[in-house]
Enzyme design. Structure first.
Site, PDB file in Angstrom:
ATOM      1  N   CYS A  46     -11.533   7.987  -1.648  1.00 27.03           N
ATOM      2  CA  CYS A  46     -10.830   8.142  -0.470  1.00 27.03           C
ATOM      3  C   CYS A  46     -10.191   7.329  -1.245  1.00 27.03           C
ATOM      4  O   CYS A  46     -10.248   6.183  -1.620  1.00 27.03           O
ATOM      5  CB  CYS A  46     -11.564   7.908   0.165  1.00 27.03           C
ATOM      6  SG  CYS A  46     -10.498   7.788   1.570  1.00 27.03           S
ATOM      7  N   GLY A  47      -8.477   7.500  -1.542  1.00 29.56           N
ATOM      8  CA  GLY A  47      -7.861   6.616  -1.716  1.00 29.56           C
ATOM      9  C   GLY A  47      -6.854   5.782  -0.350  1.00 29.56           C
ATOM     10  O   GLY A  47      -6.824   4.840  -1.007  1.00 29.56           O
ATOM     11  N   HIS A  48      -7.145   5.881   1.021  1.00 30.14           N
ATOM     12  CA  HIS A  48      -7.167   5.364   1.783  1.00 30.14           C
ATOM     13  C   HIS A  48      -7.905   4.018   1.682  1.00 30.14           C
ATOM     14  O   HIS A  48      -7.582   3.224   2.446  1.00 30.14           O
ATOM     15  CB  HIS A  48      -7.251   6.072   3.634  1.00 30.14           C
ATOM     16  CG  HIS A  48      -8.057   6.585   4.095  1.00 30.14           C
ATOM     17  ND1 HIS A  48      -9.400   7.130   4.068  1.00 30.14           N
ATOM     18  CD2 HIS A  48      -8.439   5.277   5.268  1.00 30.14           C
ATOM     19  CE1 HIS A  48      -9.939   6.811   5.085  1.00 30.14           C
ATOM     20  NE2 HIS A  48      -9.398   5.926   5.392  1.00 30.14           N
ATOM     21  N   ASP A  77      -6.699  14.775   8.433  1.00 32.93           N
ATOM     22  CA  ASP A  77      -6.652  13.032   7.891  1.00 32.93           C
ATOM     23  C   ASP A  77      -4.709  12.575   8.124  1.00 32.93           C
ATOM     24  O   ASP A  77      -3.868  12.748   8.095  1.00 32.93           O
ATOM     25  CB  ASP A  77      -6.006  12.712   6.242  1.00 32.93           C
ATOM     26  CG  ASP A  77      -5.602  11.236   5.470  1.00 32.93           C
ATOM     27  OD1 ASP A  77      -5.230  10.440   6.321  1.00 32.93           O
ATOM     28  OD2 ASP A  77      -6.848  11.156   4.752  1.00 32.93           O
ATOM     29  N   GLY A  90      -4.822   9.708  -0.304  1.00 27.71           N
ATOM     30  CA  GLY A  90      -4.271   8.964  -1.128  1.00 27.71           C
ATOM     31  C   GLY A  90      -5.660   9.757  -2.753  1.00 27.71           C
ATOM     32  O   GLY A  90      -4.526   9.581  -3.446  1.00 27.71           O
ATOM     33  N   SER A  91      -6.224  10.213  -2.306  1.00 22.85           N
ATOM     34  CA  SER A  91      -6.501  11.295  -3.383  1.00 22.85           C
ATOM     35  C   SER A  91      -5.838  12.858  -3.638  1.00 22.85           C
ATOM     36  O   SER A  91      -5.673  12.915  -4.623  1.00 22.85           O
ATOM     37  CB  SER A  91      -7.793  11.125  -3.598  1.00 22.85           C
ATOM     38  OG  SER A  91      -8.424  11.618  -2.055  1.00 22.85           O
TER      39      SER A  91
END
Length: 344
Positions: free
Chosen positions: A97-99, A259, A264-265
């Protein structure tokens, strides 16, 4: 006046809440029992099998909501990791999870998980289920700022895959990996605009694509079967060629969860896909905008690598996260809804 809970019976859970580009992150500080397992992936399996009721407590109503997102810090088997994390959402447990990485990077520096922060950037090594992710946190005069991170190897899994989607007929999707697998398709295929159409319509289309890909396409990952699943579908504005102008997308993942950030991902996977198609070159920065909130991340492919037999790239994603509060939650023993509920 400092508020305190009155006398009560029941377990307590403490969290720090943040958001990145509008997407929430609930970082769990205390209240979980020991998470067993020798690796982060085995810990992910353990919480799914033995502690899933606590995910529901914190993600679902009345303490959370349908689109809440969480992060549970656990011990890492990697000596270079400053922290390891498991990601929680309405359906279960993600692998990347990028965020959350952006928020956790700032959190790790502010909460002294990194002992000696450095200016102008402090490196934070975050062990995610998909692998070690290196975040770099702006740091000056004791204050944290923006965060960039370098992804695990990201790659295009398959392009121009035809699937039959209920209600829409045959559509063509691309599938790419950025720590999790996503299907990508232009929203115009459904007569939709990712920044103007009703969110409900975008969710219905994306969820139908996800269901079709899951049933018709077999995914595999070179390093672990635990990573070989489709996390969601990202609808785009179709603007994949390199440009200084932002390109918008909206990600619908897990159980039709939306989202609020550019994802991010998802940005990682989309950059890998654009690079694979020759639409962007190394170190060409693109701006990605959330169709839901208008918030922005930047992304670029920084160098080539491999992941098993796949040609891959490491992608750098940048964004900002902000604190929204600190909470103590309680499960009163007589509360019939103490384990949470989810309205669909």
């Amino acid at each position: 006046m400092e508020l305190q809970l009155p006398p009560h019976e029941g377990e307590e859970l403490s969290v720090v809440d943040m958001h990145t580009g509008g997407e929430p992150l609930r970082i769990i500080i205390s209240g979980y029992p020991e998470v067993k397992g020798d690796t982060v992936l085995s810990k992910r399996r353990y919480v799914r099998e033995h502690l899933d009721h606590l995910r529901r407590v914190l993600m679902f109503e009345p303490r959370g909501h349908y689109d809440m997102y969480g992060a549970l810090m656990v011990d890492s088997e990697l000596p270079e990791a400053h922290l390891a994390v498991l990601f929680l959402h309405n359906e279960g447990y993600s692998t990347m999870c990028g965020h959350a990485v952006i928020a956790l990077g700032r959190f790790a520096v502010d909460y002294k998980l990194v002992k000696q922060p450095q200016s102008p950037e402090t490196q934070v090594n975050i062990h995610c289920p998909c692998g070690l992710v290196k975040a770099f946190v702006e740091y000056s005069d004791g204050k944290t700022g923006g965060v960039r991170f370098l992804s695990v190897p990201a790659f295009a899994f398959a392009t121009d895959v035809a699937v039959m989607v209920e209600g829409f007929g045959e559509v063509t999707v691309d599938i790419s990996y950025g720590g999790a697998f996503y299907a990508f398709i232009n929203a115009q295929r459904f007569g939709l605009d990712v920044t103007k159409s009703r969110t409900r319509d975008l969710v219905d289309a994306a969820a139908a694509v996800t269901k079709a890909v899951k049933s018709q396409v077999k995914l595999h990952h070179p390093t672990s079967n635990d990573l070989a699943f489709l996390y969601g579908t990202i609808l785009t504005d179709g603007k994949d060629d390199h440009s200084a102008d932002p390109t918008a997308n909206i990600c619908v993942f897990a159980e039709a969860q939306v989202d609020r950030s550019p994802t991010g991902s998802g940005v990682t996977a989309r950059v890998a896909l654009q690079y694979h198609k020759g639409l962007v070159q190394l170190n060409q920065i693109r701006t990605f905008q959330s169709g839901a909130t208008g918030s922005q991340f930047t992304g670029k492919a920084v160098h080539e690598t491999t992941c098993g037999d796949f040609k891959a790239v490491v992608v750098e994603v940048s964004g900002r996260a902000f604190y929204t509060g600190v909470s103590r939650f309680v499960q009163e023993s007589e509360d019939e809804l103490k384990h949470g509920f989810l309205l669909k």
